[in-house]
Design an enzyme around this catalytic site. Structure first.
Site, PDB file in Angstrom:
ATOM      1  N   THR A  29      -6.164   9.467  -5.467  1.00  0.00           N
ATOM      2  CA  THR A  29      -5.956   9.542  -3.955  1.00  0.00           C
ATOM      3  C   THR A  29      -5.402  10.924  -3.346  1.00  0.00           C
ATOM      4  OG1 THR A  29      -5.960   7.223  -4.053  1.00  0.00           O
ATOM      5  CG2 THR A  29      -5.303   8.100  -2.216  1.00  0.00           C
ATOM      6  N   GLU A  71       0.770  -1.178   0.022  1.00  0.00           N
ATOM      7  CA  GLU A  71      -0.166  -0.185  -0.116  1.00  0.00           C
ATOM      8  C   GLU A  71       0.890   1.276  -0.039  1.00  0.00           C
ATOM      9  OE1 GLU A  71      -2.784   0.179  -0.968  1.00  0.00           O
ATOM     10  OE2 GLU A  71      -4.416  -0.143   0.507  1.00  0.00           O
TER      11      GLU A  71
END
Lengths: 306, 306
Positions: free
Chosen positions: B179, B127
């Site tokens: 994001t 991630e």
């Protein structure tokens, strides 16, 4: 008919549950006795040393009874005798006990005509008189018992949270913290990262209570927003908290807006030890204090035999 | 030995549970196949059209596998074949599926040597490569399945939240929300009164899931902090949400940081109707879209037969 009830003290602002989570205490509690009288209106008799007003319009229980009478369209009056044991200004829901006790007492006298939401709404009229704000975080656990969540106040959305049998130790150091001051020192804005931490903790705390996960309860009893600010108003707060947790308390914090401090423990021995520690700390700095070693009350306001 | 797994898409930032609450989806999911090879290191083969990097150091699954190999002190290598169905950038945890799938796949190959916390920690390395941040809110439901709370990330404190069998409808409108942008437009400070509302809702949502109280779940699915800001980046967000709730969805919001929108429903018929509404809204404004009508996945990453 006479109706005698006991109305429990409560812990609001349950650590990370500021403004939303509270619990009912087995002790201390007020005793109230109600009876119907022929002349309309409310008559109040105080059987304690707190010198609270006896004019119904200026008394927390009084305004609730007046509102209950009006809501019910009742054409007689109510007489109430109040024996208060929850000291006003302790942070243990003293005014909520009067307000909730009055709402429930009136409801029994009038033939069980109000819903739980009605009772909370009526009792909030008393809290408004006492604190200037219509909040329900003491009233709700006081009426329902146990641990209660107020998800929303407009509209009212009350959620009882199942909880394990935990012991609660409370110390009330005899200093004054005015709710208005305690509210005023809070910042209007908070860091998003702190808010996230707080809602992680409240989610963990609710899950911990509901699954009886003591470890999770303990880890979640953390308040990164309110306590760092308000604890400044309470002498020796950090010392009390650190020593109690060291002695085995799961955790705790400020009760309501203080000055009382509460701690949750898994068993009575720990709760007792925690009480001794609290007493010792305040004795050592010359602050008079009362300590209660009790449990979460399963029931809220309840009728007792005369 | 070959190990084939499927790794589910996930919804993170579950409405009022920004940064702490996520759920696993039954669909879409990626398929990954792992085998041990003699030469040390990692070999990646992509069997999809997303053109993701095949150098292990630049690939989400690759860095996780490298870390797993190192942590295990393993002296051979791993070859992985990835068939990705969760579109990168959809807000449905595409990178988390690669990362979590790689961690679990490696663990099976290496003889089940890692704990759940190890798996989450390993997957977070992926991630970090994908988003620049070591967050676990997609990874945790991806590995564990169901609904998961991350009470704290340092130290890692994961709490599975029991949940009823709910249907999930997801629409992925084909627009790009980065994001980084979605994070940048958030304000660093929020109003305390909004934060209180948010933590009332998250407490209500957790209680609602755990007691299977559909009404409470619906009322608690409200985000007063993140959604009002981020929804600006998603065309027709308000319209989609309003129409889906009108059609009977319990509620929902932005999936992850968008652009996908998800809605929870009590039954398949409603979930299907909600999907039709989503499709219609985006079709009508000429935005290509994919709709998934699925359920919360009870299991996270799981081994499937070849």
């Amino acid at each position: 008919m006479k109706v005698k009830i006991k109305s429990p003290g409560t812990v609001a602002n349950l650590v990370c549950g500021f403004d939303i989570l509270g619990l009912a205490l087995k002790a201390p509690y007020d005793i109230m006795e109600f009876e119907i009288i022929d002349q309309p209106g409310v008559v109040i008799e105080n059987r304690d040393a707190f010198n609270l007003p006896t004019e119904p319009e200026k008394n927390v229980a009084g305004v609730v009874l007046l509102a209950a009478i009006e809501k019910a369209g009742f054409n007689k009056g109510i007489r109430v005798t109040i024996e208060k044991h929850i000291k006003p200004g302790s942070g243990l829901g003293s005014s909520a006990a009067s307000a909730a006790g009055a709402a429930v007492g009136a409801n029994i006298l009038l033939g069980d005509i109000f819903s739980t939401d009605d009772l909370v709404q009526l009792a909030m009229i008393g809290e408004k008189l006492a604190t200037g704000v219509k909040h329900a975080d003491n009233i709700t656990p006081c009426i329902l018992g146990g641990i209660t969540l107020i998800r929303s106040i407009h509209p009212l959305d009350i959620v009882p949270i199942a909880s394990p049998d935990l012991f609660v130790t409370v110390v009330h150091p005899q200093i004054e913290v005015r709710t208005a001051d305690a509210r005023q020192i809070l910042r209007k804005q908070v860091y998003l990262k702190d808010a996230i931490k707080q809602w992680g903790n409240i989610a963990g705390l609710v899950a911990g209570f509901m699954t009886n996960d003591r470890g999770l309860i303990g880890r979640s009893l953390e308040d990164v927003i309110i306590e760092p600010v308000r604890s400044i108003l309470i002498p020796a707060f950090d010392e009390v908290k650190a020593k109690c947790k060291e002695a085995g308390a799961l955790g705790g914090g400020i009760s309501g807006s203080g000055p009382s401090i509460f701690m949750l423990s898994e068993n009575e021995a720990t709760a007792q030890m925690v009480g001794d520690i609290m007493k010792k700390v305040y004795d050592s700095i010359g602050i008079e204090n009362y300590v209660y070693v009790t449990t979460i009350a399963k029931n809220g306001v309840e009728r007792v035999s005369e």
